[in-house]
Design a protein around this motif. Structure first.
Motif, PDB file in Angstrom:
ATOM      1  N   THR A 315      17.363  46.206  93.339  1.00  0.00           N
ATOM      2  CA  THR A 315      17.753  44.869  92.875  1.00  0.00           C
ATOM      3  C   THR A 315      16.625  43.880  93.115  1.00  0.00           C
ATOM      4  N   TRP A 316      15.969  44.007  94.265  1.00  0.00           N
ATOM      5  CA  TRP A 316      14.856  43.113  94.600  1.00  0.00           C
ATOM      6  C   TRP A 316      13.712  43.270  93.608  1.00  0.00           C
ATOM      7  N   ASP A 317      13.404  44.535  93.236  1.00  0.00           N
ATOM      8  CA  ASP A 317      12.328  44.797  92.278  1.00  0.00           C
ATOM      9  C   ASP A 317      12.670  44.244  90.901  1.00  0.00           C
ATOM     10  N   ALA A 318      13.966  44.342  90.494  1.00  0.00           N
ATOM     11  CA  ALA A 318      14.366  43.949  89.140  1.00  0.00           C
ATOM     12  C   ALA A 318      14.608  42.455  88.987  1.00  0.00           C
ATOM     13  N   TYR A 319      14.690  41.720  90.097  1.00  0.00           N
ATOM     14  CA  TYR A 319      15.047  40.306  90.021  1.00  0.00           C
ATOM     15  C   TYR A 319      13.938  39.501  89.336  1.00  0.00           C
ATOM     16  N   LYS A 320      14.290  38.714  88.307  1.00  0.00           N
ATOM     17  CA  LYS A 320      13.340  37.891  87.555  1.00  0.00           C
ATOM     18  C   LYS A 320      13.741  36.410  87.564  1.00  0.00           C
ATOM     19  N   GLY A 321      14.728  36.064  88.372  1.00  0.00           N
ATOM     20  CA  GLY A 321      15.212  34.690  88.384  1.00  0.00           C
ATOM     21  C   GLY A 321      14.266  33.735  89.083  1.00  0.00           C
ATOM     22  N   PRO A 322      14.673  32.445  89.173  1.00  0.00           N
ATOM     23  CA  PRO A 322      13.807  31.420  89.781  1.00  0.00           C
ATOM     24  C   PRO A 322      13.820  31.431  91.303  1.00  0.00           C
ATOM     25  N   GLY A 323      14.714  32.219  91.906  1.00  0.00           N
ATOM     26  CA  GLY A 323      14.791  32.228  93.362  1.00  0.00           C
ATOM     27  C   GLY A 323      13.558  32.811  94.011  1.00  0.00           C
ATOM     28  N   ASP A 324      13.494  32.693  95.328  1.00  0.00           N
ATOM     29  CA  ASP A 324      12.333  33.120  96.100  1.00  0.00           C
ATOM     30  C   ASP A 324      12.579  34.522  96.650  1.00  0.00           C
ATOM     31  N   LYS A 325      11.753  35.508  96.162  1.00  0.00           N
ATOM     32  CA  LYS A 325      11.874  36.879  96.631  1.00  0.00           C
ATOM     33  C   LYS A 325      11.141  37.102  97.948  1.00  0.00           C
ATOM     34  N   GLY A 326      10.385  36.131  98.379  1.00  0.00           N
ATOM     35  CA  GLY A 326       9.621  36.311  99.594  1.00  0.00           C
ATOM     36  C   GLY A 326       8.462  37.261  99.381  1.00  0.00           C
ATOM     37  N   SER A 327       7.893  37.742 100.458  1.00  0.00           N
ATOM     38  CA  SER A 327       6.710  38.589 100.371  1.00  0.00           C
ATOM     39  C   SER A 327       7.023  40.069 100.470  1.00  0.00           C
ATOM     40  N   GLY A 328       8.286  40.416 100.564  1.00  0.00           N
ATOM     41  CA  GLY A 328       8.633  41.825 100.636  1.00  0.00           C
ATOM     42  C   GLY A 328       9.598  42.116 101.762  1.00  0.00           C
ATOM     43  N   PRO A 329       9.836  43.365 102.075  1.00  0.00           N
ATOM     44  CA  PRO A 329      10.807  43.694 103.120  1.00  0.00           C
ATOM     45  C   PRO A 329      10.338  43.223 104.493  1.00  0.00           C
ATOM     46  N   ASP A 330      11.316  42.920 105.358  1.00  0.00           N
ATOM     47  CA  ASP A 330      10.964  42.537 106.716  1.00  0.00           C
ATOM     48  C   ASP A 330      10.660  43.793 107.535  1.00  0.00           C
ATOM     49  N   LYS A 331      10.420  43.629 108.823  1.00  0.00           N
ATOM     50  CA  LYS A 331      10.006  44.770 109.646  1.00  0.00           C
ATOM     51  C   LYS A 331      11.090  45.824 109.809  1.00  0.00           C
ATOM     52  N   PHE A 332      12.320  45.425 109.430  1.00  0.00           N
ATOM     53  CA  PHE A 332      13.422  46.391 109.502  1.00  0.00           C
ATOM     54  C   PHE A 332      13.695  47.049 108.151  1.00  0.00           C
ATOM     55  N   GLY A 333      12.900  46.685 107.126  1.00  0.00           N
ATOM     56  CA  GLY A 333      13.070  47.267 105.800  1.00  0.00           C
ATOM     57  C   GLY A 333      14.115  46.579 104.953  1.00  0.00           C
ATOM     58  N   ASN A 334      14.587  45.371 105.344  1.00  0.00           N
ATOM     59  CA  ASN A 334      15.596  44.639 104.577  1.00  0.00           C
ATOM     60  C   ASN A 334      14.930  43.775 103.508  1.00  0.00           C
ATOM     61  N   TYR A 335      15.615  43.664 102.368  1.00  0.00           N
ATOM     62  CA  TYR A 335      15.117  42.868 101.255  1.00  0.00           C
ATOM     63  C   TYR A 335      16.033  41.659 101.062  1.00  0.00           C
ATOM     64  N   TYR A 336      15.435  40.496 100.834  1.00  0.00           N
ATOM     65  CA  TYR A 336      16.190  39.255 100.682  1.00  0.00           C
ATOM     66  C   TYR A 336      15.706  38.492  99.459  1.00  0.00           C
ATOM     67  N   ILE A 337      16.648  37.771  98.846  1.00  0.00           N
ATOM     68  CA  ILE A 337      16.310  36.806  97.793  1.00  0.00           C
ATOM     69  C   ILE A 337      16.979  35.492  98.182  1.00  0.00           C
ATOM     70  N   THR A 338      16.205  34.412  98.215  1.00  0.00           N
ATOM     71  CA  THR A 338      16.760  33.094  98.516  1.00  0.00           C
ATOM     72  C   THR A 338      16.978  32.355  97.197  1.00  0.00           C
ATOM     73  N   HIS A 339      18.241  31.973  96.947  1.00  0.00           N
ATOM     74  CA  HIS A 339      18.613  31.268  95.716  1.00  0.00           C
ATOM     75  C   HIS A 339      18.730  29.782  96.000  1.00  0.00           C
ATOM     76  N   TYR A 340      18.155  28.971  95.117  1.00  0.00           N
ATOM     77  CA  TYR A 340      18.202  27.513  95.243  1.00  0.00           C
ATOM     78  C   TYR A 340      18.982  26.931  94.070  1.00  0.00           C
ATOM     79  N   TYR A 341      19.847  25.976  94.378  1.00  0.00           N
ATOM     80  CA  TYR A 341      20.702  25.401  93.346  1.00  0.00           C
ATOM     81  C   TYR A 341      20.615  23.887  93.352  1.00  0.00           C
ATOM     82  N   VAL A 342      20.746  23.296  92.168  1.00  0.00           N
ATOM     83  CA  VAL A 342      20.961  21.869  92.040  1.00  0.00           C
ATOM     84  C   VAL A 342      22.283  21.670  91.328  1.00  0.00           C
ATOM     85  N   GLN A 343      22.897  20.522  91.582  1.00  0.00           N
ATOM     86  CA  GLN A 343      24.209  20.238  91.005  1.00  0.00           C
ATOM     87  C   GLN A 343      24.179  18.915  90.263  1.00  0.00           C
TER      88      GLN A 343
END
Length: 508
Positions: A315-343
């Protein structure tokens, strides 16, 4: 019987409440001192509103009386019994004038107890414990003298003094009763003698405060009222194009006029009738830019909180949205995407309509709650009773013990039961020589609470034979284990009778 005497040839130096008027009540009656509190119904109403405003915010903000510090929690000294100044006597509780007391085993809290709230000379909101007591006009409260008169700073009676029976977390189930006149012993009023640390306060009829009619105000008045916690309201009305165009030419017009309600969240916000939120994901940069322009929660968000999503690598590799994928997995091998929203708040289909937004403050109203004794009853009164008798003591303890342990919250009343002793508090600073003591671990906040002799659990009534005055550490372990009360003698009865026959009247 101890009395403070003026030495021969000595000058009188008046302190306390009577410093400005020794020619008044206290000189005519060497036992009783009477001092005014709320001197008019209008003044009393303002005091009640002060405490009740914003759903009892001031009541909830108050803290327990702090007359006694760690150094004052001393050891009692046994000195023997008492010689009464007159014969023992009693006055029956309200409703029990011709009835006998029943004996039951369960413990029921009396309806008569509650808290007295006041502002001390430092401007602090404080409270003590107290009880309603029998009187001719059913308008009398008994508490400790130091809960009426600020002995620490040698000033006048406490300001904004009220009694709230049955108080619980800002609520006043039977109303708020504003003090009209305080009666204390002359020796306490003038010489701050804690052997006379009791007071009887006449109170006006209770008042119940609630929400009344809405009053239209300017937007600035609306904002000021909101800041103070008042109840407010906003209403939108559709208007003609002519009214809109005429109104926006005058910058002093107090309603807000809008052609596209909801499109400007800084003005309309989520409270606008029919408003919905349009939420979309943006880049981190767009989010930060929106946040920098935000107005906060008062008028609604213009940005949402970032959401961190834990995803798998695919999912991390396929994500093309505006959110921040960061620089890659952390030291434990976890992948994160930070989503930012405006209302953005908007009202669908209103882009060509014109609206006027009116602002309101809900005025409070005051309703007469009746006399104190009619609503909660009143304890009887007893004086010159022998020591070594069983009493039940009630109060709202809150302060920590001298060692810092905090056993009580002050939210709900507590009780102690036992025989009074002949122990006396040897405090030269407080001029205490004649106090009754009771084994009890209640801490400050319970001061002013009633000591009830011959208490009936079935009727929840007894005879007031003391009020909590001091807190003591008898075994020296840093914990309060004894409390004490002034001995109620014939002179106490004289002060009580003076207060019990004074009318107070209504506020509204």
């Amino acid at each position: 019987m101890k009395r403070i005497l003026i030495p021969a040839g000595g000058a009188i130096v008046a302190t306390g409440l009577l410093a400005a008027g020794l020619a008044g009540t206290a000189q005519a009656d060497p036992t009783t001192a009477a001092d005014p509190m709320a001197t008019s119904a209008a003044n009393a109403k303002a005091i009640a509103e002060f405490w009740a405003d914003n759903n009892g915010a001031a009541l909830r903000a108050a803290t327990e009386s702090n007359v006694w510090d760690k150094g004052d929690v001393a050891k009692l000294q046994s000195k023997g019994g008492y010689s009464s100044d007159t014969k023992p006597g009693s006055t029956a509780p309200i409703g029990q004038e011709k009835k006998t007391t029943a004996k039951v085993q369960n413990v029921n809290m009396p309806k008569t107890i509650g808290k007295v709230f006041f502002i001390n000379s430092k401007g602090e909101k404080k409270w003590c414990s107290a009880t309603s007591i029998q009187s001719k006009y059913r308008n009398l409260v008994a508490t400790a003298g130091h809960c009426v008169y600020d002995t620490a700073n040698n000033t006048d009676v406490m300001s904004k003094w009220v009694f709230v029976p049955g108080y619980y977390q800002g609520k006043s189930p039977w109303g708020i009763y504003v003090g009209k006149q305080a009666f204390t012993h002359y020796d306490f009023d003038v010489y701050e003698d804690y052997d006379r640390d009791y007071a009887f306060v006449t109170v006006y009829n209770g008042v119940q405060l609630g929400a009344g009619k809405p009053v239209k105000v300017t937007i600035n008045e609306y904002k000021a009222a909101q800041a103070k916690g008042h109840v407010t309201d906003v209403k939108a009305h559709e208007v003609s194009k002519e009214e809109y165009e005429s109104a926006i030419k005058d910058p002093n017009k107090y309603p807000y006029y809008d052609t596209k309600p909801g499109t400007d969240p800084k003005i309309v916000g989520p409270d606008y009738p029919g408003a919905v939120v349009d939420k979309k994901e943006v880049t981190k940069g767009a989010y930060e830019a929106a946040k920098a322009k935000g107005t906060g929660r008062g008028q609604g968000f213009i940005y949402g909180d970032p959401i961190v999503e834990n995803v798998d690598k695919a999912t991390w590799d396929a994500y093309k949205g505006p959110g921040d994928k960061g620089s890659g997995p952390d030291k434990f091998g976890n992948y994160y995407i930070t989503h930012y929203y405006v209302q953005q708040w908007f009202v669908p289909g209103t882009s060509t309509k014109y609206y006027r937004v009116d602002y309101y403050v809900i005025e409070g109203f005051a309703k007469d709650a009746g006399r104190l004794g009619d609503n909660v009853g009143g304890q009887g009164f007893a004086w010159n009773q022998p020591t070594g008798k069983y009493v039940r003591v009630f109060g709202y303890p809150a302060a920590p013990h001298p060692d810092g342990n905090k056993a009580y919250t002050g939210i709900t009343p507590k009780w102690c039961y036992g025989k009074t002793s002949s122990k006396l508090q040897g405090s030269a600073a407080k001029k205490i020589e004649e106090h009754l003591a009771l084994k009890c671990a209640m801490t400050e906040g319970a001061d002013g609470g009633p000591w009830l002799y011959k208490y009936s659990n079935a009727k929840r009534l007894g005879y007031l034979n003391g009020v909590t005055s001091t807190f003591n550490d008898q075994d020296g372990n840093g914990r309060v284990d004894y409390i004490s009360s002034p001995y109620f003698d014939g002179e106490t009865n004289t002060v009580y009778k003076a207060a019990a026959n004074v009318w107070s009247g209504k506020i509204v």
